[in-house]
Design a protein around this motif. Structure first.
Motif, PDB file in Angstrom:
ATOM      1  N   LEU A   1       0.826  -1.211   0.000  1.00 60.54           N
ATOM      2  CA  LEU A   1       0.000   0.000   0.000  1.00 60.54           C
ATOM      3  C   LEU A   1       0.856   1.255   0.000  1.00 60.54           C
ATOM      4  O   LEU A   1       0.609   2.193  -0.779  1.00 60.54           O
ATOM      5  CB  LEU A   1      -0.929  -0.004   1.215  1.00 60.54           C
TER       6      LEU A   1
ATOM      7  N   ASN B   1       0.791   3.804  -3.213  1.00 63.56           N
ATOM      8  CA  ASN B   1       0.394   5.202  -3.046  1.00 63.56           C
ATOM      9  C   ASN B   1       1.525   6.146  -3.431  1.00 63.56           C
ATOM     10  O   ASN B   1       1.319   7.169  -4.101  1.00 63.56           O
ATOM     11  CB  ASN B   1      -0.024   5.467  -1.599  1.00 63.56           C
TER      12      ASN B   1
ATOM     13  N   ILE C   1      -6.377   4.705  -0.381  1.00 66.68           N
ATOM     14  CA  ILE C   1      -5.759   4.046  -1.528  1.00 66.68           C
ATOM     15  C   ILE C   1      -5.817   4.993  -2.719  1.00 66.68           C
ATOM     16  O   ILE C   1      -6.903   5.416  -3.133  1.00 66.68           O
ATOM     17  CB  ILE C   1      -6.466   2.719  -1.874  1.00 66.68           C
TER      18      ILE C   1
ATOM     19  N   TYR D   1      -2.700  -0.627  -6.753  1.00 71.00           N
ATOM     20  CA  TYR D   1      -2.424  -1.270  -5.464  1.00 71.00           C
ATOM     21  C   TYR D   1      -2.542  -2.789  -5.580  1.00 71.00           C
ATOM     22  O   TYR D   1      -1.696  -3.525  -5.064  1.00 71.00           O
ATOM     23  CB  TYR D   1      -3.396  -0.737  -4.407  1.00 71.00           C
TER      24      TYR D   1
END
Length: 204
Positions: free
Chosen positions: A45, A49, A106, A112
């Motif tokens: 994650l 990002n 997210i 992702y």
């Protein structure tokens, strides 16, 4: 509190325990640290990002954003994104991303998911997913198909007693039927080699 003022305070705190190789005071007077970073051992994650947001901002406003790397005693190293303190438009764009992460977390679902899959599968023979129904090749392969491909590639010979499945990470016995298939594959390879060299002529 306006976002720019928040960034000014955040910048003062952002470099705790970080090793600076430039003039800290001069740098921080022209650039605000943004809450977008990645550490050396970033999870899926954090890495996703970071990639989505940094690429978007750097591509759309190449003169207003910079990425800088720092050493850190706890995480080895980390990278952080910075915005010019005098570029109000760029700061607003950065705020939109910051608000988006606060509301959801997210930056891009598809990216992702792909990043998580790549981290869980560093190679086709490895699966570290916590999903018992992961549909990767390691979990869904058929050993017979793997063996057939190995025989056709010449990796398994007719006189081998067993063969190693890279996906199962196990040795398997090679029975008579598969030995015969391996022998025929070896014969086809030999005939093809002879023909390529002009040594196989069935007709005058």
């Amino acid at each position: 509190m306006p976002f720019a003022e928040e960034l000014a305070e955040y910048t003062e705190e952002a470099h705790s325990d970080a090793s600076f190789h430039i003039n800290r005071d001069e740098f921080t007077s022209h650039w605000y640290a943004l809450p977008f970073s990645r550490a050396r051992d970033a999870g899926a994650l954090e890495l996703s990002n970071w990639t989505v947001i940094s690429e978007d901002l750097m591509e759309t406003h190449p003169d207003a954003f910079e990425v800088h790397s720092f050493g850190h005693w706890a995480v080895g190293w980390f990278e952080r994104l910075y915005v010019r303190a005098d570029d109000a438009r760029a700061i607003r764009v950065a705020q939109q991303w910051a608000d988006a992460l606060v509301s959801y977390g997210i930056a891009d679902e598809e990216h992702y998911s792909a990043t998580e899959y790549e981290q869980n599968h560093p190679s086709e023979t490895e699966c570290y997913s916590s999903d018992p129904d992961c549909g990767c090749e390691k979990n869904t392969h058929q050993c017979a198909a793997v063996l057939a491909a190995a025989i056709d590639a010449g990796a398994v010979k007719f006189d081998d007693e067993s063969w190693w499945c890279d996906l199962c990470c196990e040795w398997n016995d090679l029975d008579g039927e598969w030995r015969m298939r391996a022998e025929l594959a070896a014969l086809r390879t030999e005939l093809a080699d002879m023909e390529s060299k002009g040594q196989l002529r069935l007709f005058a």
